[in-house]
Design a protein around this motif. Sequence first.
Motif, PDB file in Angstrom:
ATOM      1  N   LEU A 131       0.820  -1.213   0.000  1.00 13.18           N
ATOM      2  CA  LEU A 131       0.000   0.000   0.000  1.00 13.18           C
ATOM      3  C   LEU A 131       0.855   1.265   0.000  1.00 13.18           C
ATOM      4  O   LEU A 131       0.429   2.311  -0.490  1.00 13.18           O
ATOM      5  CB  LEU A 131      -0.912  -0.004   1.237  1.00 13.18           C
ATOM      6  CG  LEU A 131      -2.067  -1.016   1.207  1.00 13.18           C
ATOM      7  CD1 LEU A 131      -2.745  -1.099   2.562  1.00 13.18           C
ATOM      8  CD2 LEU A 131      -3.072  -0.638   0.134  1.00 13.18           C
ATOM      9  N   GLY A 132       2.063   1.193   0.552  1.00 19.91           N
ATOM     10  CA  GLY A 132       2.940   2.357   0.583  1.00 19.91           C
ATOM     11  C   GLY A 132       3.912   2.435  -0.575  1.00 19.91           C
ATOM     12  O   GLY A 132       4.770   3.318  -0.603  1.00 19.91           O
ATOM     13  N   ARG A 138      -3.071  -1.043  -8.445  1.00 16.46           N
ATOM     14  CA  ARG A 138      -4.025  -0.037  -7.967  1.00 16.46           C
ATOM     15  C   ARG A 138      -5.129  -0.641  -7.116  1.00 16.46           C
ATOM     16  O   ARG A 138      -5.614  -0.013  -6.183  1.00 16.46           O
ATOM     17  CB  ARG A 138      -4.652   0.661  -9.182  1.00 16.46           C
ATOM     18  CG  ARG A 138      -3.640   1.407 -10.055  1.00 16.46           C
ATOM     19  CD  ARG A 138      -3.200   2.707  -9.445  1.00 16.46           C
ATOM     20  NE  ARG A 138      -4.288   3.642  -9.205  1.00 16.46           N
ATOM     21  CZ  ARG A 138      -4.149   4.784  -8.543  1.00 16.46           C
ATOM     22  NH1 ARG A 138      -2.957   5.111  -8.056  1.00 16.46           N
ATOM     23  NH2 ARG A 138      -5.179   5.593  -8.377  1.00 16.46           N
ATOM     24  N   TRP A 139      -5.518  -1.901  -7.446  1.00 21.27           N
ATOM     25  CA  TRP A 139      -6.655  -2.484  -6.721  1.00 21.27           C
ATOM     26  C   TRP A 139      -6.347  -2.687  -5.242  1.00 21.27           C
ATOM     27  O   TRP A 139      -7.260  -2.771  -4.398  1.00 21.27           O
ATOM     28  CB  TRP A 139      -7.050  -3.823  -7.360  1.00 21.27           C
ATOM     29  CG  TRP A 139      -5.989  -4.890  -7.329  1.00 21.27           C
ATOM     30  CD1 TRP A 139      -5.081  -5.157  -8.290  1.00 21.27           C
ATOM     31  CD2 TRP A 139      -5.749  -5.817  -6.268  1.00 21.27           C
ATOM     32  NE1 TRP A 139      -4.274  -6.204  -7.916  1.00 21.27           N
ATOM     33  CE2 TRP A 139      -4.668  -6.632  -6.677  1.00 21.27           C
ATOM     34  CE3 TRP A 139      -6.338  -6.062  -5.033  1.00 21.27           C
ATOM     35  CZ2 TRP A 139      -4.168  -7.652  -5.889  1.00 21.27           C
ATOM     36  CZ3 TRP A 139      -5.842  -7.071  -4.241  1.00 21.27           C
ATOM     37  CH2 TRP A 139      -4.764  -7.860  -4.665  1.00 21.27           C
ATOM     38  N   HIS A 141      -5.230  -0.553  -3.208  1.00 21.77           N
ATOM     39  CA  HIS A 141      -5.598   0.636  -2.432  1.00 21.77           C
ATOM     40  C   HIS A 141      -7.059   0.593  -1.966  1.00 21.77           C
ATOM     41  O   HIS A 141      -7.433   1.325  -1.050  1.00 21.77           O
ATOM     42  CB  HIS A 141      -5.342   1.896  -3.259  1.00 21.77           C
ATOM     43  CG  HIS A 141      -3.869   2.125  -3.515  1.00 21.77           C
ATOM     44  ND1 HIS A 141      -3.062   2.842  -2.665  1.00 21.77           N
ATOM     45  CD2 HIS A 141      -3.052   1.700  -4.513  1.00 21.77           C
ATOM     46  CE1 HIS A 141      -1.815   2.863  -3.117  1.00 21.77           C
ATOM     47  NE2 HIS A 141      -1.784   2.179  -4.248  1.00 21.77           N
ATOM     48  N   MET A 144      -7.651  -0.412   1.844  1.00 20.54           N
ATOM     49  CA  MET A 144      -7.387   0.478   2.977  1.00 20.54           C
ATOM     50  C   MET A 144      -8.638   0.789   3.804  1.00 20.54           C
ATOM     51  O   MET A 144      -8.604   0.683   5.042  1.00 20.54           O
ATOM     52  CB  MET A 144      -6.754   1.778   2.457  1.00 20.54           C
ATOM     53  CG  MET A 144      -5.910   2.481   3.483  1.00 20.54           C
ATOM     54  SD  MET A 144      -4.527   1.441   4.010  1.00 20.54           S
ATOM     55  CE  MET A 144      -3.956   2.391   5.402  1.00 20.54           C
ATOM     56  N   ARG A 219       2.822   0.850   6.168  1.00 19.63           N
ATOM     57  CA  ARG A 219       2.593   1.791   5.053  1.00 19.63           C
ATOM     58  C   ARG A 219       3.281   3.127   5.337  1.00 19.63           C
ATOM     59  O   ARG A 219       3.925   3.710   4.433  1.00 19.63           O
ATOM     60  CB  ARG A 219       1.092   2.003   4.864  1.00 19.63           C
ATOM     61  CG  ARG A 219       0.720   3.006   3.798  1.00 19.63           C
ATOM     62  CD  ARG A 219      -0.795   3.070   3.647  1.00 19.63           C
ATOM     63  NE  ARG A 219      -1.185   4.114   2.713  1.00 19.63           N
ATOM     64  CZ  ARG A 219      -1.441   5.369   3.056  1.00 19.63           C
ATOM     65  NH1 ARG A 219      -1.348   5.722   4.331  1.00 19.63           N
ATOM     66  NH2 ARG A 219      -1.787   6.242   2.158  1.00 19.63           N
TER      67      ARG A 219
END
Length: 334
Positions: A131-132, A138-139, A141, A144, A219
Amino acid sequence: MRPDYVIKRIGIFFLIMWVAATLNFLIPRLGSRSPIEDKLMTQAATGGYLQQGVAEMVREYEAKFGLDKPLWQQYLVYLSDVVRFDFNYSISNYPRRVVDILLEGLPWTMGLLTMTTLISFAVGNLLGAFLGWPRAPRWLHFLMPPLLALHALPFFLLGLILVYIFAFSLQILPLYGGFTTGTIPHLSLSFALDILRHAILPAASIVLVSIGGWALGMRAMMVTTQGEDYTNFADAKGLRPKTIFFHYAIRNAMLPQVTALALVLGQILSGAVLVEVIFGYPGIGTVLFQAIRGSDFFLVQGIVFIVIISIGVATFVLDLVYPLLDPRITYQRG
């Protein structure tokens, strides 16, 4: 690593253990009430029988537990006992000794919390690292918001939700306990699977809540590593993104997470009290809950001391291995 540093750390470790053991002895005795008298009066009130002769019984039991001696003598006996991991008799379960009760509960708690902590640590940190990382899919994200929502829930609340859905409504998993009621514990595959089925819901409630915390921390650390010189240098050398991700970014971002893992592992022996109580799990958390309700301060003292030992050992080991994880750290004076 210099030998004098190791010797100094060992000395500090034993000093902390002595101070913690002394506080563990003194704090329960600050109150003016006798735990023996409280227990006998409660039994007399709930049983409906006369309270005549209770005073004599209190004196007899206090002599048996060593509570009739002066405080300094109790303290010396206590120190002598804890060195041998002897925590006297349990007041609520007399004549059983505290160490026997702890030995029954510890395997359940250690099995449940060790596995859930390691699983949540591994999954949470891997998710947080992706995530970081700007080159991650992209999926990822979209994970979160659910992670944040789960992390905001207390263990016991998610546990109640899981019990209602999977045990009460769907009835596909056991409602409570460590194994099926009436089963005699024995070494077999069927019994191991039975234990596993009973551990799924309490484990899921801990893992699902913990993953979010690990992911958020990782992250944040990954974001800080992206502007560091070593990351830019690795990128300028033309190294593959996969190599930069695992060997430069994650490796340096993991240090605070490893510190947090050591401290969490040190607290494992205290048990997840509310989770174990909700699921009727036969671990240390349930034992601690019952000991507090029963004013069994010998049992509470034993559990607290075990927790102190585990946190002290975890911190001590972490101090020794940290230079191996981060070569920038040295204990030699320059």
